[in-house]
Design a protein around this motif. Structure first.
Motif, mmCIF file in Angstrom:
data_model
loop_
_atom_site.group_PDB
_atom_site.id
_atom_site.type_symbol
_atom_site.label_atom_id
_atom_site.label_comp_id
_atom_site.label_asym_id
_atom_site.label_seq_id
_atom_site.Cartn_x
_atom_site.Cartn_y
_atom_site.Cartn_z
ATOM 1 N N SER A 1 -9.652 124.477 26.046
ATOM 2 C CA SER A 1 -8.335 125.035 25.721
ATOM 3 C C SER A 1 -7.550 124.064 24.852
ATOM 4 O O SER A 1 -6.926 124.457 23.853
ATOM 5 N N LEU A 2 -7.578 122.784 25.223
ATOM 6 C CA LEU A 2 -6.858 121.772 24.457
ATOM 7 C C LEU A 2 -7.401 121.669 23.033
ATOM 8 O O LEU A 2 -6.634 121.601 22.061
ATOM 9 N N MET A 3 -8.728 121.700 22.896
ATOM 10 C CA MET A 3 -9.327 121.618 21.558
ATOM 11 C C MET A 3 -8.928 122.802 20.686
ATOM 12 O O MET A 3 -8.590 122.642 19.505
ATOM 13 N N LEU A 4 -8.972 124.004 21.260
ATOM 14 C CA LEU A 4 -8.622 125.191 20.479
ATOM 15 C C LEU A 4 -7.132 125.197 20.141
ATOM 16 O O LEU A 4 -6.734 125.650 19.060
ATOM 17 N N MET A 5 -6.299 124.678 21.066
ATOM 18 C CA MET A 5 -4.862 124.560 20.768
ATOM 19 C C MET A 5 -4.637 123.599 19.606
ATOM 20 O O MET A 5 -3.815 123.859 18.717
ATOM 21 N N GLU A 6 -5.362 122.478 19.606
ATOM 22 C CA GLU A 6 -5.216 121.508 18.516
ATOM 23 C C GLU A 6 -5.704 122.096 17.199
ATOM 24 O O GLU A 6 -5.114 121.841 16.139
ATOM 25 N N SER A 7 -6.765 122.906 17.264
ATOM 26 C CA SER A 7 -7.256 123.577 16.065
ATOM 27 C C SER A 7 -6.214 124.569 15.533
ATOM 28 O O SER A 7 -5.944 124.619 14.317
ATOM 29 N N LEU A 8 -5.617 125.331 16.441
ATOM 30 C CA LEU A 8 -4.550 126.256 16.034
ATOM 31 C C LEU A 8 -3.368 125.503 15.441
ATOM 32 O O LEU A 8 -2.748 125.957 14.472
ATOM 33 N N ASN A 9 -3.046 124.360 16.027
ATOM 34 C CA ASN A 9 -1.935 123.550 15.524
ATOM 35 C C ASN A 9 -2.185 123.129 14.082
ATOM 36 O O ASN A 9 -1.277 123.177 13.239
ATOM 37 N N ASN A 10 -3.426 122.740 13.783
ATOM 38 C CA ASN A 10 -3.767 122.360 12.403
ATOM 39 C C ASN A 10 -3.663 123.556 11.460
ATOM 40 O O ASN A 10 -3.168 123.440 10.339
ATOM 41 N N GLN A 11 -4.118 124.712 11.938
ATOM 42 C CA GLN A 11 -4.086 125.913 11.095
ATOM 43 C C GLN A 11 -2.660 126.411 10.864
ATOM 44 O O GLN A 11 -2.385 127.063 9.851
ATOM 45 N N LEU A 12 -1.770 126.105 11.820
ATOM 46 C CA LEU A 12 -0.385 126.579 11.732
ATOM 47 C C LEU A 12 0.565 125.450 11.322
ATOM 48 O O LEU A 12 1.750 125.443 11.690
ATOM 49 N N ASN A 13 0.027 124.478 10.604
ATOM 50 C CA ASN A 13 0.830 123.413 9.994
ATOM 51 C C ASN A 13 1.651 122.608 10.989
ATOM 52 O O ASN A 13 2.816 122.276 10.751
ATOM 53 N N GLY A 14 1.053 122.317 12.139
ATOM 54 C CA GLY A 14 1.698 121.421 13.098
ATOM 55 C C GLY A 14 2.817 122.033 13.919
ATOM 56 O O GLY A 14 3.567 121.304 14.593
ATOM 57 N N GLN A 15 2.921 123.362 13.920
ATOM 58 C CA GLN A 15 4.039 123.987 14.634
ATOM 59 C C GLN A 15 3.852 124.004 16.156
ATOM 60 O O GLN A 15 4.759 124.383 16.893
ATOM 61 N N LEU A 16 2.663 123.606 16.648
ATOM 62 C CA LEU A 16 2.410 123.603 18.094
ATOM 63 C C LEU A 16 2.525 122.206 18.691
ATOM 64 O O LEU A 16 2.110 121.973 19.827
ATOM 65 N N GLY A 17 3.105 121.275 17.948
ATOM 66 C CA GLY A 17 3.170 119.892 18.406
ATOM 67 C C GLY A 17 3.840 119.726 19.755
ATOM 68 O O GLY A 17 3.309 119.057 20.662
ATOM 69 N N LEU A 18 5.005 120.328 19.941
ATOM 70 C CA LEU A 18 5.731 120.193 21.206
ATOM 71 C C LEU A 18 5.003 120.922 22.330
ATOM 72 O O LEU A 18 4.933 120.423 23.463
ATOM 73 N N ALA A 19 4.430 122.075 22.042
ATOM 74 C CA ALA A 19 3.653 122.811 23.053
ATOM 75 C C ALA A 19 2.472 121.970 23.538
ATOM 76 O O ALA A 19 2.157 121.946 24.733
ATOM 77 N N LEU A 20 1.822 121.258 22.625
ATOM 78 C CA LEU A 20 0.701 120.394 22.997
ATOM 79 C C LEU A 20 1.162 119.233 23.871
ATOM 80 O O LEU A 20 0.485 118.861 24.829
ATOM 81 N N ARG A 21 2.297 118.676 23.563
ATOM 82 C CA ARG A 21 2.828 117.573 24.388
ATOM 83 C C ARG A 21 3.120 118.060 25.808
ATOM 84 O O ARG A 21 2.836 117.371 26.788
#
Length: 409
Positions: free
Chosen positions: A119-139
């Motif tokens: 899940s974490l890996m796919l979230m990080e992949s999505l974050n890269n695809q969405l230009n870093g907009q998931l940074g806070l969600a990942l934290r």
């Protein structure tokens, strides 16, 4: 604007997608894959209505998170719009790394690779695809955000994940004993010293929540017939991997065969985004499609168990509070070998044993009660009944299962 679209959920009614970013996440192929992974694996072999998916659950959890955050805001806690959206994304994506049939194949198809890591890996992949907009969600998801109560809402003994799946699984299985008062629990939530607490007047709702969770485990999640069906599927996939890796051709989709042919490690996934994409192509349909091919395969084990699963001819299973003695298991093997004419080298696939366990309340991960005097105490201490302390004890049951007859073509 594609946000503010409305989904009609059978449990909560209309759910609004609150932002453009969240709509784009839901619309992504990684998330749409969850439509093709059932929430309860093979439980529909017992409860025919249990056909809901990880997609349903993720959307429902996002909805409950929004209600929870609104409630905390109404109680005077400052939650920024960025934090609000990030918390919704963290709970929305908490299960995105689940593979086909969830836990049943977590350590068979992908040995030693927990879904949380994927899940974490796919979230990080999505974050890269969405230009870093998931940074806070990942934290928040990684428990690296300074306001720790957000992580508790995503992952704890009283998280939003559990509040949704208990209600949803009750609804679709029809098991009313697992019903919880999620609305009241959410209304009673508060924040004290940067941790989630439940106001004292919600104590009985928490007692009911913990009791309902224990009942759901034994009556649904660890139902003996479900355990039997899952063990059959595990044995089937184990056989398919053994055959494929020994040079015997086993039919399957490109993604499925990739995991049958190879024994990947967690590091392999961390080092290869291409492998992550292959995993994100895998769902329940790959497994069932392969099983329909395998029912005519030349291998006795693959052919037999595939036909048995397709016709719901499940292993006969026994549960015991104590381990089965070796002589009992040997007698079971002899009975199967003699009665069903199974070759000796195939016998281990038709007789299985092990144990299942559950503890409803993990004492080291406490649910905290905020008393009327302003004190914060463990729910086990606050409850006037001894049952919560008893729930912290791990209950273990042993099983032995065997083929009772074969379904052959």
């Amino acid at each position: 604007m594609k946000s503010h679209k409305i989904l009609n959920d059978p449990v909560y009614g209309f759910i609004t997608i609150p932002s453009e970013l969240i709509f784009n996440i839901i619309d992504h192929p990684y998330f749409q894959r969850l439509r093709r992974i059932k929430q309860l694996g093979l439980t529909d072999m017992v409860y025919p209505g249990a056909l809901h998916t990880r997609f349903h659950h993720a959307i429902g959890a996002m909805h409950l998170m929004s209600i929870t955050l609104d409630n905390l805001r109404n109680k005077g806690h400052e939650i920024s719009d960025q934090e609000y959206e990030a918390a919704l994304i963290a709970i929305l994506l908490h299960d995105i790394g689940h593979g086909p049939f969830s836990h049943a194949l977590e350590y068979t198809l992908l040995k030693g690779i927990p879904h949380e890591s994927l899940s974490l890996m796919l979230m990080e992949s999505l974050n890269n695809q969405l230009n870093g907009q998931l940074g806070l969600a990942l934290r928040i998801f990684k428990n690296k955000y300074e306001r720790k109560f957000f992580y508790q809402l995503v992952s704890s003994q009283l998280d939003i994940d559990r509040l949704d799946y208990l209600q949803r699984d009750c609804f679709f299985t029809g098991v009313s004993e697992g019903t919880i008062g999620a609305d009241r629990i959410i209304k009673m939530m508060n924040i004290k010293n940067d941790q989630i607490v439940v106001e004292e007047k919600g104590l009985y709702s928490i007692e009911n929540f913990l009791s309902a969770r224990r009942l759901m485990y034994w009556q649904v999640y660890l139902h003996k017939t479900t355990v039997s069906a899952e063990k059959m599927l595990i044995n089937l996939i184990t056989r398919a991997k053994d055959l494929q890796q020994s040079g015997v051709e086993v039919e399957g989709s490109v993604a499925f065969k990739c995991f049958l042919e190879n024994n990947y490690t967690l590091k392999d996934f961390e080092d290869s985004t291409a492998l992550q994409k292959v995993f994100a192509d895998l769902d329940d349909f790959d497994i069932w499609g392969a099983i329909k091919h395998w029912k005519d395969h030349g291998d006795f084990v693959l052919r037999s168990i595939s036909n048995m699963l397709l016709t719901r001819n499940l292993f006969k299973i026994k549960l015991s509070n104590t381990p089965f003695e070796e002589k009992e298991l040997e007698a079971m093997e002899k009975e199967v070998a003699k009665g069903l004419n199974i070759p000796d080298e195939a016998l281990s696939y038709f007789v299985s044993s092990g144990f299942i366990s559950n503890n409803a309340y993990v004492a080291k991960e406490k649910v905290m009660i905020l008393t009327k005097k302003g004190e914060v105490i463990d729910v086990a201490q606050a409850a006037d009944l001894p049952n919560i302390k008893a729930m912290s004890k791990i209950v273990k049951k042993y099983y032995a299962c065997r083929a009772k007859n074969l379904t052959l073509r």
